[in-house]
Write a protein that holds these residues in place. Structure first.
Motif, PDB file in Angstrom:
ATOM      1  N   ILE A  28       1.087  -1.395   0.153  1.00 59.92           N
ATOM      2  CA  ILE A  28      -0.267  -0.108  -0.419  1.00 59.92           C
ATOM      3  C   ILE A  28       0.716   1.476  -0.291  1.00 59.92           C
ATOM      4  N   THR A  29       1.636   1.358   0.780  1.00 59.32           N
ATOM      5  CA  THR A  29       2.458   2.215   0.345  1.00 59.32           C
ATOM      6  C   THR A  29       3.077   2.456  -0.444  1.00 59.32           C
ATOM      7  N   SER A  30       3.614   1.677  -1.211  1.00 62.07           N
ATOM      8  CA  SER A  30       4.806   1.805  -2.277  1.00 62.07           C
ATOM      9  C   SER A  30       3.968   1.751  -3.626  1.00 62.07           C
ATOM     10  N   HIS A  31       2.784   2.104  -3.449  1.00 59.91           N
ATOM     11  CA  HIS A  31       2.213   1.967  -4.953  1.00 59.91           C
ATOM     12  C   HIS A  31       0.764   2.996  -4.723  1.00 59.91           C
ATOM     13  N   THR A  32       0.535   3.485  -5.737  1.00 62.59           N
ATOM     14  CA  THR A  32      -0.297   4.894  -5.751  1.00 62.59           C
ATOM     15  C   THR A  32      -0.833   4.989  -7.133  1.00 62.59           C
ATOM     16  N   ILE A  33      -2.334   5.310  -7.486  1.00 60.99           N
ATOM     17  CA  ILE A  33      -3.431   5.299  -8.503  1.00 60.99           C
ATOM     18  C   ILE A  33      -3.536   6.330  -8.548  1.00 60.99           C
ATOM     19  N   PRO A  34      -3.293   7.202 -10.047  1.00 61.49           N
ATOM     20  CA  PRO A  34      -3.425   8.361 -10.232  1.00 61.49           C
ATOM     21  C   PRO A  34      -5.283   8.330 -10.189  1.00 61.49           C
ATOM     22  N   ALA A  35      -5.879   9.367  -9.946  1.00 57.25           N
ATOM     23  CA  ALA A  35      -7.349   9.703  -9.712  1.00 57.25           C
ATOM     24  C   ALA A  35      -8.078   9.260 -10.949  1.00 57.25           C
ATOM     25  N   ASN A  36      -7.306   9.360 -11.631  1.00 63.67           N
ATOM     26  CA  ASN A  36      -8.019   9.205 -13.433  1.00 63.67           C
ATOM     27  C   ASN A  36      -8.163   7.488 -13.918  1.00 63.67           C
ATOM     28  N   ILE A  37      -7.407   6.896 -12.943  1.00 64.68           N
ATOM     29  CA  ILE A  37      -6.963   5.339 -13.477  1.00 64.68           C
ATOM     30  C   ILE A  37      -7.652   4.539 -12.342  1.00 64.68           C
ATOM     31  N   LEU A  38      -8.585   3.656 -13.569  1.00 62.76           N
ATOM     32  CA  LEU A  38      -8.972   2.635 -11.730  1.00 62.76           C
ATOM     33  C   LEU A  38      -8.331   2.025 -11.229  1.00 62.76           C
ATOM     34  N   LEU A  39      -9.006   1.164 -10.041  1.00 65.38           N
ATOM     35  CA  LEU A  39      -7.583   0.205  -9.643  1.00 65.38           C
ATOM     36  C   LEU A  39      -7.616  -0.904 -10.412  1.00 65.38           C
ATOM     37  N   CYS A  40      -8.130  -1.581 -11.395  1.00 64.83           N
ATOM     38  CA  CYS A  40      -7.728  -2.717 -12.167  1.00 64.83           C
ATOM     39  C   CYS A  40      -8.099  -2.315 -13.364  1.00 64.83           C
ATOM     40  N   GLN A  41      -7.249  -1.147 -13.552  1.00 63.76           N
ATOM     41  CA  GLN A  41      -6.321  -0.629 -14.748  1.00 63.76           C
ATOM     42  C   GLN A  41      -4.779  -0.607 -14.607  1.00 63.76           C
ATOM     43  N   ALA A  42      -4.312  -0.244 -13.202  1.00 63.20           N
ATOM     44  CA  ALA A  42      -3.370  -0.180 -12.804  1.00 63.20           C
ATOM     45  C   ALA A  42      -1.982  -1.206 -13.406  1.00 63.20           C
ATOM     46  N   GLU A  43      -1.077  -0.015 -13.836  1.00 64.25           N
ATOM     47  CA  GLU A  43       0.229  -0.924 -13.755  1.00 64.25           C
ATOM     48  C   GLU A  43       0.647  -2.373 -13.172  1.00 64.25           C
ATOM     49  N   PHE A  44       0.451  -2.349 -11.704  1.00 65.97           N
ATOM     50  CA  PHE A  44       1.152  -3.340 -11.325  1.00 65.97           C
ATOM     51  C   PHE A  44       0.252  -4.295 -10.931  1.00 65.97           C
ATOM     52  N   ASN A  46      -1.186  -8.564 -12.833  1.00 66.87           N
ATOM     53  CA  ASN A  46      -0.812  -8.566 -13.671  1.00 66.87           C
ATOM     54  C   ASN A  46      -2.326  -9.115 -14.170  1.00 66.87           C
ATOM     55  N   GLU A  47      -2.974  -9.457 -15.601  1.00 59.88           N
ATOM     56  CA  GLU A  47      -4.005  -9.716 -16.389  1.00 59.88           C
ATOM     57  C   GLU A  47      -4.495 -10.312 -15.462  1.00 59.88           C
ATOM     58  N   SER A  48      -4.244 -11.878 -14.853  1.00 60.13           N
ATOM     59  CA  SER A  48      -5.054 -11.993 -14.149  1.00 60.13           C
ATOM     60  C   SER A  48      -6.010 -11.497 -13.022  1.00 60.13           C
ATOM     61  N   GLN A  49      -5.268 -10.760 -12.174  1.00 56.17           N
ATOM     62  CA  GLN A  49      -5.834 -10.305 -10.909  1.00 56.17           C
ATOM     63  C   GLN A  49      -6.721  -9.257 -11.214  1.00 56.17           C
ATOM     64  N   LYS A  50      -5.970  -8.374 -12.491  1.00 55.00           N
ATOM     65  CA  LYS A  50      -7.694  -7.238 -13.155  1.00 55.00           C
ATOM     66  C   LYS A  50      -8.252  -7.677 -13.652  1.00 55.00           C
ATOM     67  N   SER A  51      -8.456  -9.100 -14.372  1.00 55.15           N
ATOM     68  CA  SER A  51      -9.621  -9.870 -14.450  1.00 55.15           C
ATOM     69  C   SER A  51     -10.582  -9.653 -12.374  1.00 55.15           C
ATOM     70  N   PHE A  52      -9.655 -10.380 -12.430  1.00 59.28           N
ATOM     71  CA  PHE A  52     -10.701 -10.317 -10.630  1.00 59.28           C
ATOM     72  C   PHE A  52     -10.968  -9.823 -10.294  1.00 59.28           C
ATOM     73  N   LEU A  53     -10.183  -8.345 -10.236  1.00 60.89           N
ATOM     74  CA  LEU A  53     -10.436  -6.712  -9.809  1.00 60.89           C
ATOM     75  C   LEU A  53     -11.744  -6.220  -9.996  1.00 60.89           C
ATOM     76  N   LYS A  54     -11.778  -6.143 -11.680  1.00 58.50           N
ATOM     77  CA  LYS A  54     -12.406  -5.748 -12.736  1.00 58.50           C
ATOM     78  C   LYS A  54     -14.166  -6.265 -12.229  1.00 58.50           C
ATOM     79  N   GLU A  55     -13.799  -8.026 -12.661  1.00 61.24           N
ATOM     80  CA  GLU A  55     -14.947  -8.884 -12.625  1.00 61.24           C
ATOM     81  C   GLU A  55     -16.319  -8.787 -11.106  1.00 61.24           C
TER      82      GLU A  55
END
Length: 75
Positions: A28-44, A46-55
């Motif tokens: 949490i302290t080493s990752h930040t997400i800009p306001a205009n980016i959805l959590l599931c779109q964050a670059e850190f 992987n594809e599986s994690q993005k899918s899980f979060l989005k779904e």
């Protein structure tokens, strides 16, 4: 019915991440997400994690409240 406890430790486990308290805090302290980016779109993620979060959010699944909490912590 899934009886998995709903806490950050178990969410991190679902995401395939080290779910120790120290690792969660470090993540949490080493990752930040800009306001205009959805959590599931964050670059850190992987594809599986993005899918899980989005779904999970789209389906208002059991993890959605914790995902929202994590999202707020990463901003």
């Amino acid at each position: 019915m899934d009886t998995t406890p709903q806490d950050l430790s178990h969410l991190f486990e679902q995401l395939g991440l080290d779910n120790s308290d120290e690792n969660i805090e470090r993540f949490i302290t080493s990752h930040t997400i800009p306001a205009n980016i959805l959590l599931c779109q964050a670059e850190f993620w992987n594809e599986s994690q993005k899918s899980f979060l989005k779904e999970s959010i789209e389906e208002d699944a059991q993890w959605s409240e914790l995902i929202d909490h994590l999202d707020a912590q990463l901003r």
